[in-house]
Scaffold this active site. Structure first.
Site, PDB file in Angstrom:
ATOM      1  N   HIS A  70       0.691  -1.222  -0.130  1.00  0.00           N
ATOM      2  CA  HIS A  70      -0.006   0.050  -0.080  1.00  0.00           C
ATOM      3  C   HIS A  70       0.827   1.182   0.014  1.00  0.00           C
ATOM      4  O   HIS A  70       1.051   2.015   0.971  1.00  0.00           O
ATOM      5  CB  HIS A  70      -1.007  -0.008   1.544  1.00  0.00           C
ATOM      6  CG  HIS A  70      -1.969   1.071   1.205  1.00  0.00           C
ATOM      7  ND1 HIS A  70      -3.239   0.477   1.877  1.00  0.00           N
ATOM      8  CD2 HIS A  70      -2.023   2.391   0.797  1.00  0.00           C
ATOM      9  CE1 HIS A  70      -4.235   1.703   1.497  1.00  0.00           C
ATOM     10  NE2 HIS A  70      -3.283   2.706   1.127  1.00  0.00           N
ATOM     11  N   HIS A  80      -8.132  -5.596   7.247  1.00  0.00           N
ATOM     12  CA  HIS A  80      -7.832  -4.609   8.288  1.00  0.00           C
ATOM     13  C   HIS A  80      -8.205  -5.060   9.671  1.00  0.00           C
ATOM     14  O   HIS A  80      -9.133  -5.703  10.125  1.00  0.00           O
ATOM     15  CB  HIS A  80      -8.866  -3.405   8.108  1.00  0.00           C
ATOM     16  CG  HIS A  80      -7.882  -1.958   8.377  1.00  0.00           C
ATOM     17  ND1 HIS A  80      -7.529  -1.680   9.731  1.00  0.00           N
ATOM     18  CD2 HIS A  80      -7.405  -1.080   7.548  1.00  0.00           C
ATOM     19  CE1 HIS A  80      -6.949  -0.773   9.577  1.00  0.00           C
ATOM     20  NE2 HIS A  80      -6.466  -0.358   8.319  1.00  0.00           N
ATOM     21  N   GLU A 116      -2.580  -1.572  -3.219  1.00  0.00           N
ATOM     22  CA  GLU A 116      -3.764  -0.831  -2.663  1.00  0.00           C
ATOM     23  C   GLU A 116      -3.470   0.542  -2.790  1.00  0.00           C
ATOM     24  O   GLU A 116      -2.061   0.958  -2.504  1.00  0.00           O
ATOM     25  CB  GLU A 116      -3.890  -1.218  -1.148  1.00  0.00           C
ATOM     26  CG  GLU A 116      -4.054  -2.601  -1.102  1.00  0.00           C
ATOM     27  CD  GLU A 116      -4.225  -2.914   0.600  1.00  0.00           C
ATOM     28  OE1 GLU A 116      -4.589  -3.920   1.106  1.00  0.00           O
ATOM     29  OE2 GLU A 116      -3.675  -1.933   1.297  1.00  0.00           O
TER      30      GLU A 116
HETATM   31  N1  PXP Z   1      -6.909  -3.369   3.717  1.00  0.00           N
HETATM   32  C1  PXP Z   1      -6.450  -2.108   3.279  1.00  0.00           C
HETATM   33  C2  PXP Z   1      -7.277  -1.226   2.561  1.00  0.00           C
HETATM   34  C3  PXP Z   1      -5.432  -1.486   4.219  1.00  0.00           C
HETATM   35  O1  PXP Z   1      -5.174  -0.134   4.069  1.00  0.00           O
HETATM   36  C4  PXP Z   1      -4.748  -2.308   4.987  1.00  0.00           C
HETATM   37  C5  PXP Z   1      -3.693  -1.752   5.957  1.00  0.00           C
HETATM   38  O2  PXP Z   1      -2.803  -1.256   5.012  1.00  0.00           O
HETATM   39  C6  PXP Z   1      -4.959  -3.550   5.092  1.00  0.00           C
HETATM   40  C7  PXP Z   1      -6.178  -4.135   4.318  1.00  0.00           C
HETATM   41  C8  PXP Z   1      -4.240  -4.537   6.037  1.00  0.00           C
HETATM   42  O3  PXP Z   1      -4.683  -4.233   7.457  1.00  0.00           O
HETATM   43  P1  PXP Z   1      -3.846  -4.678   8.616  1.00  0.00           P
HETATM   44  O4  PXP Z   1      -2.437  -4.136   8.441  1.00  0.00           O
HETATM   45  O5  PXP Z   1      -4.523  -4.194   9.803  1.00  0.00           O
HETATM   46  O6  PXP Z   1      -3.854  -6.180   8.701  1.00  0.00           O
END
Ligand code: PXP
Length: 237
Positions: A43, A190, A70
């Site tokens: 990301h 997330h 992402e």
């Molecule tokens: N999905 C998105 C859109 C995110 O921004 C993130 C964090 O970068 C994640 C998934 C993954 O989240 P986590 O780091 O809490 O596992």
């Protein structure tokens, strides 16, 4: 089967904190795959505090499973994605300085914009997933703009899991069911972790992919990366 895509942003954050090449982001990506992960997620954010734009091309060559990029579809993000052609682009409406993504698209209000960017990416052969809060109207909206998948934002699910996990998952299960009916795939991400993942997986039988970063990399401090990835994979079977 639900695929595990490891988000390696935190590895890049650690690397950047010293300005050198340790830990080696590219070796970590290779090893995550070697240990069984079925995808690598990055990301890149505009301030490049973890993944840098310059990391993307070498990662694109290394990742042999599924490469997922992402981000907020600004022009520079779209150009980066189009140049590197990952398997999937997950579009997220986050602000430039945001600590982490904490809400999804309003796929109805942003319909025109999302229709355009989705078409642009799909024309280049890139699968498009839209990050959304678990509300049925956003699933229908995502389908209407032509997206291939939604990524359900699981932050609130994780927050409320201990208090009442049935209640916490109910809107997600309803969205997943609707997604199946209208013909759009379901990813999630997330704050998923070793405690809340199995139940989520069990309640969303059509869950295609989870992307997990923060908890997985934190767990790896204790269990090691190989064992940690295998622990997550076991919960997804
Ligand atoms: N999905 C998105 C859109 C995110 O921004 C993130 C964090 O970068 C994640 C998934 C993954 O989240 P986590 O780091 O809490 O596992």
């Amino acid at each position: 089967m639900t695929r595990l895509s490891v988000n390696i942003n935190k590895v890049a954050l650690l690397r950047n904190s010293r300005g050198g090449k340790l830990p080696n982001l590219f070796q970590v990506a290779k090893d995550c795959e070697y240990f069984g992960a079925q995808g690598i997620t990055v990301h890149p954010r505009p301030d490049e505090r973890h993944i840098r734009y310059s990391d993307i091309a070498p990662l694109g060559k290394i990742v042999k499973t599924e490469f997922n990029i992402e981000g907020n579809p600004t022009r520079s993000f779209l150009d980066l994605v189009l140049k590197n052609k990952p398997h999937q682009a997950t579009l997220v409406p986050d602000d430039p300085g945001q600590l982490t993504s904490d809400s999804g698209w309003d796929t109805i209000k942003d319909k025109d914009f999302l229709t355009d960017v989705t078409a642009e990416l799909k024309a280049a052969g890139i699968r498009v997933s839209l990050f959304v809060d678990p509300e049925e109207k956003y699933v229908e909206g995502a389908k209407a703009v032509g997206a291939d998948r939604i990524e359900l934002y699981t932050g609130k699910y994780a927050e409320n899991y201990r208090a009442d996990r049935e209640k916490a998952v109910s809107s997600h299960a309803a969205c997943a069911k609707l997604a199946e009916q209208v013909g759009i795939g379901v990813n999630a991400g997330h704050d998923l972790n070793l405690e809340n993942l199995a139940f989520y997986r069990q309640k969303l039988p059509n869950l295609l992919e989870v992307s997990i970063g923060h908890a997985l990399i934190s767990d790896a401090l204790y269990y090691g990366l190989e064992t940690t990835i295998k622990m997550y994979l076991r919960l997804l079977r």
